[in-house]
Design a protein around this motif. Structure first.
Motif, PDB file in Angstrom:
ATOM      1  N   MET A   1       0.844  -1.165   0.000  1.00 45.76           N
ATOM      2  CA  MET A   1       0.000   0.000   0.000  1.00 45.76           C
ATOM      3  C   MET A   1       0.893   1.233   0.000  1.00 45.76           C
ATOM      4  N   ASP A   2       0.499   2.206  -0.750  1.00 42.38           N
ATOM      5  CA  ASP A   2       1.235   3.464  -0.832  1.00 42.38           C
ATOM      6  C   ASP A   2       0.271   4.603  -0.519  1.00 42.38           C
ATOM      7  N   ILE A   3       0.591   5.375   0.524  1.00 42.05           N
ATOM      8  CA  ILE A   3      -0.262   6.489   0.943  1.00 42.05           C
ATOM      9  C   ILE A   3       0.556   7.771   0.906  1.00 42.05           C
ATOM     10  N   SER A   4       0.026   8.782   0.219  1.00 38.02           N
ATOM     11  CA  SER A   4       0.694  10.081   0.148  1.00 38.02           C
ATOM     12  C   SER A   4      -0.250  11.175   0.601  1.00 38.02           C
ATOM     13  N   TYR A   5       0.264  12.033   1.471  1.00 40.63           N
ATOM     14  CA  TYR A   5      -0.462  13.216   1.918  1.00 40.63           C
ATOM     15  C   TYR A   5       0.190  14.429   1.266  1.00 40.63           C
ATOM     16  N   PHE A   6      -0.599  15.237   0.593  1.00 44.02           N
ATOM     17  CA  PHE A   6      -0.145  16.486   0.000  1.00 44.02           C
ATOM     18  C   PHE A   6      -0.841  17.619   0.754  1.00 44.02           C
ATOM     19  N   CYS A   7      -0.083  18.365   1.546  1.00 43.76           N
ATOM     20  CA  CYS A   7      -0.650  19.391   2.423  1.00 43.76           C
ATOM     21  C   CYS A   7      -0.080  20.769   2.079  1.00 43.76           C
ATOM     22  N   LEU A   8      -0.875  21.789   2.349  1.00 37.69           N
ATOM     23  CA  LEU A   8      -0.436  23.156   2.121  1.00 37.69           C
ATOM     24  C   LEU A   8       0.667  23.532   3.099  1.00 37.69           C
ATOM     25  N   GLN A   9       0.440  23.217   4.378  1.00 38.41           N
ATOM     26  CA  GLN A   9       1.442  23.514   5.398  1.00 38.41           C
ATOM     27  C   GLN A   9       1.348  22.499   6.526  1.00 38.41           C
ATOM     28  N   ASP A  10       2.402  22.424   7.301  1.00 37.27           N
ATOM     29  CA  ASP A  10       2.418  21.549   8.470  1.00 37.27           C
ATOM     30  C   ASP A  10       2.060  22.410   9.670  1.00 37.27           C
ATOM     31  N   ASN A  11       0.768  22.438   9.980  1.00 37.75           N
ATOM     32  CA  ASN A  11       0.309  23.295  11.064  1.00 37.75           C
ATOM     33  C   ASN A  11       0.121  22.526  12.370  1.00 37.75           C
ATOM     34  N   GLY A  12       0.628  21.292  12.419  1.00 47.82           N
ATOM     35  CA  GLY A  12       0.595  20.512  13.640  1.00 47.82           C
ATOM     36  C   GLY A  12      -0.776  20.001  14.039  1.00 47.82           C
ATOM     37  N   ASN A  13      -1.718  19.927  13.069  1.00 49.65           N
ATOM     38  CA  ASN A  13      -3.043  19.421  13.448  1.00 49.65           C
ATOM     39  C   ASN A  13      -2.969  17.929  13.749  1.00 49.65           C
ATOM     40  N   LEU A  14      -3.921  17.451  14.529  1.00 52.72           N
ATOM     41  CA  LEU A  14      -3.902  16.079  15.032  1.00 52.72           C
ATOM     42  C   LEU A  14      -3.870  15.045  13.915  1.00 52.72           C
ATOM     43  N   GLU A  15      -4.688  15.226  12.881  1.00 47.73           N
ATOM     44  CA  GLU A  15      -4.750  14.236  11.809  1.00 47.73           C
ATOM     45  C   GLU A  15      -3.413  14.090  11.094  1.00 47.73           C
ATOM     46  N   LEU A  16      -2.718  15.197  10.877  1.00 50.34           N
ATOM     47  CA  LEU A  16      -1.408  15.125  10.226  1.00 50.34           C
ATOM     48  C   LEU A  16      -0.385  14.486  11.162  1.00 50.34           C
ATOM     49  N   GLU A  17      -0.439  14.813  12.440  1.00 55.87           N
ATOM     50  CA  GLU A  17       0.482  14.206  13.403  1.00 55.87           C
ATOM     51  C   GLU A  17       0.269  12.698  13.495  1.00 55.87           C
ATOM     52  N   VAL A  18      -0.987  12.250  13.421  1.00 59.42           N
ATOM     53  CA  VAL A  18      -1.272  10.816  13.430  1.00 59.42           C
ATOM     54  C   VAL A  18      -0.626  10.152  12.219  1.00 59.42           C
ATOM     55  N   PHE A  19      -0.799  10.746  11.041  1.00 57.99           N
ATOM     56  CA  PHE A  19      -0.197  10.163   9.845  1.00 57.99           C
ATOM     57  C   PHE A  19       1.324  10.160   9.954  1.00 57.99           C
ATOM     58  N   LYS A  20       1.896  11.246  10.438  1.00 59.84           N
ATOM     59  CA  LYS A  20       3.351  11.305  10.567  1.00 59.84           C
ATOM     60  C   LYS A  20       3.866  10.262  11.553  1.00 59.84           C
ATOM     61  N   SER A  21       3.022   9.848  12.513  1.00 56.37           N
ATOM     62  CA  SER A  21       3.452   8.843  13.487  1.00 56.37           C
ATOM     63  C   SER A  21       3.632   7.464  12.855  1.00 56.37           C
ATOM     64  N   ILE A  22       3.000   7.210  11.715  1.00 54.86           N
ATOM     65  CA  ILE A  22       3.186   5.924  11.027  1.00 54.86           C
ATOM     66  C   ILE A  22       4.223   6.031   9.920  1.00 54.86           C
ATOM     67  N   HIS A  23       4.785   7.205   9.742  1.00 53.21           N
ATOM     68  CA  HIS A  23       5.729   7.500   8.672  1.00 53.21           C
ATOM     69  C   HIS A  23       7.157   7.157   9.148  1.00 53.21           C
ATOM     70  N   ASN A  24       7.364   5.879   9.505  1.00 50.60           N
ATOM     71  CA  ASN A  24       8.687   5.457   9.979  1.00 50.60           C
ATOM     72  C   ASN A  24       8.871   3.958   9.743  1.00 50.60           C
ATOM     73  N   ASP A  25      10.109   3.520   9.809  1.00 49.25           N
ATOM     74  CA  ASP A  25      10.433   2.115   9.535  1.00 49.25           C
ATOM     75  C   ASP A  25       9.809   1.162  10.549  1.00 49.25           C
ATOM     76  N   ALA A  26       9.765   1.552  11.820  1.00 49.11           N
ATOM     77  CA  ALA A  26       9.210   0.665  12.846  1.00 49.11           C
ATOM     78  C   ALA A  26       7.744   0.350  12.549  1.00 49.11           C
ATOM     79  N   PHE A  27       6.967   1.366  12.205  1.00 45.27           N
ATOM     80  CA  PHE A  27       5.557   1.122  11.908  1.00 45.27           C
ATOM     81  C   PHE A  27       5.421   0.304  10.631  1.00 45.27           C
ATOM     82  N   ARG A  28       6.218   0.606   9.615  1.00 49.44           N
ATOM     83  CA  ARG A  28       6.147  -0.156   8.359  1.00 49.44           C
ATOM     84  C   ARG A  28       6.430  -1.638   8.610  1.00 49.44           C
ATOM     85  N   ASN A  29       7.423  -1.927   9.455  1.00 49.36           N
ATOM     86  CA  ASN A  29       7.746  -3.320   9.777  1.00 49.36           C
ATOM     87  C   ASN A  29       6.610  -3.991  10.536  1.00 49.36           C
TER      88      ASN A  29
END
Length: 107
Positions: A1-29
């Protein structure tokens, strides 16, 4: 699965932070072990670089037709699945087929 988020800015909202939390090797494994599927995640922020927004034909077409108000855009496996909003924690969990739980510090 390939998921891409295209955002205007990184304003620290919860939904973006949740996605960024899975954006790492540990979660992918972990996802590979539990779901049996490789996961690729990408976060593109226009205020940091416009290049990915121009290079992706789907995103570029959306921006040309509708302007920046269409952002954020989420693409899953090469198809736009959401315009103008991000996945909630529950939606992302359902998409991945794995429970996601986060801890939020109160300030």
């Amino acid at each position: 699965m390939d998921i891409s988020y295209f955002c205007l800015q990184d304003n620290g909202n919860l939904e973006l932070e949740v996605f960024k939390s899975i954006h790492n090797d540990a979660f992918r494994n972990t996802h590979l072990a539990f779901a049996g599927e490789e996961l690729q995640t990408h976060v593109y922020v226009m205020s940091e670089s416009e290049r990915p927004f121009i290079q992706n034909k789907l995103v570029h077409a959306e921006l040309t037709e509708n302007g920046q108000k269409v952002l954020p855009i989420i693409i899953v496996n090469g198809m736009i699945v959401r315009r103008g909003g991000l996945f909630s924690l529950d939606e992302l969990s359902e998409l991945l087929g794995i429970g996601i739980d986060i801890q939020i510090e109160e300030s």
